[in-house]
Scaffold this active site. Sequence first.
Site, mmCIF file in Angstrom:
data_model
loop_
_atom_site.group_PDB
_atom_site.id
_atom_site.type_symbol
_atom_site.label_atom_id
_atom_site.label_comp_id
_atom_site.label_asym_id
_atom_site.label_seq_id
_atom_site.Cartn_x
_atom_site.Cartn_y
_atom_site.Cartn_z
ATOM 1 C CG HIS A 1 -0.561 -21.284 23.810
ATOM 2 N ND1 HIS A 1 -0.179 -22.117 22.781
ATOM 3 C CD2 HIS A 1 -1.327 -20.310 23.244
ATOM 4 C CE1 HIS A 1 -0.675 -21.661 21.642
ATOM 5 N NE2 HIS A 1 -1.361 -20.571 21.887
ATOM 6 C CD GLU B 1 -0.088 -26.355 26.253
ATOM 7 O OE1 GLU B 1 -0.586 -25.204 26.267
ATOM 8 O OE2 GLU B 1 -0.292 -27.163 25.329
ATOM 9 C CB CYS C 1 1.122 -25.082 19.525
ATOM 10 S SG CYS C 1 1.984 -23.958 20.649
ATOM 11 C CB CYS D 1 3.164 -25.532 24.345
ATOM 12 S SG CYS D 1 2.250 -23.985 24.523
#
Lengths: 143, 143
Positions: free
Chosen positions: B53, B55, B83, B86
């Site tokens: 992801h 992040e 999410c 993260c």
Amino acid sequence: MCDKYYMNLALIQAKKALKKNEVPVGAIVVDEKGNIIGKGYNKKEKHKSVCEHAEIIAITKASKKIKSWRLNNCSIYTTLEPCPMCASAIEQSRIKKVYYGTSRKDENNKKIINNILKNIDIQENIYVEECAKLLSDFFKNRR
Amino acid sequence: MCDKYYMNLALIQAKKALKKNEVPVGAIVVDEKGNIIGKGYNKKEKHKSVCEHAEIIAITKASKKIKSWRLNNCSIYTTLEPCPMCASAIEQSRIKKVYYGTSRKDENNKKIINNILKNIDIQENIYVEECAKLLSDFFKNRR
């Protein structure tokens, strides 16, 4: 293969972390046929990254091995109750079952991860004493 | 620098993901002096890993840059509500403030991440329309 067999392999991973002066946590990802497709141990201090938890490393290796982020029908064995980061990676990778050794002392962690993993089977307390002793000895020696 | 300046840079990252047919999410880590120390965009499909992801990539790069997993006093700008994976990485890396563009539709996600980030400042809805449009256009085109 029984659950203790795989948790013992996760413990062997955790001991590798211990040797390198990392918090001793290990994890193993197993496919539906019982093949080990990912292994990992905590490398947070070595790589200076909070993302280098045992479970993240094992999941990343498993995904690489089967060339897919979908780890459907796979199980993960980890010596310590996952943190929310790892629980969410487990859930997003569609792992079917989570086995863990010892619990964290933080009750809020359990509340959060039970919410994240609400549709996933969780089996705790496998080799709980061995997993817990590894951690308590590590923190005792650090003091 | 204002918050919109950094969110615009996160949007530029998200557009890089879009070009590569990944869900368009981008993130930027900024230190206390306003220096950008980490950038990332979603590479889940490219690397076939749920851990890729925006992040996570931005945090990993920032940690590498400052040679520490402790991102004290840093902020993160991300185009989409994080999410739990993260959010937990953000919390564990001791980031001080989270700015995000658009919210997820899943109310349970917000409940979980608000619990994870309960001691961290959160500022939402920065460039919300631009961040949301990028995502809705992406999913419209996929159908």
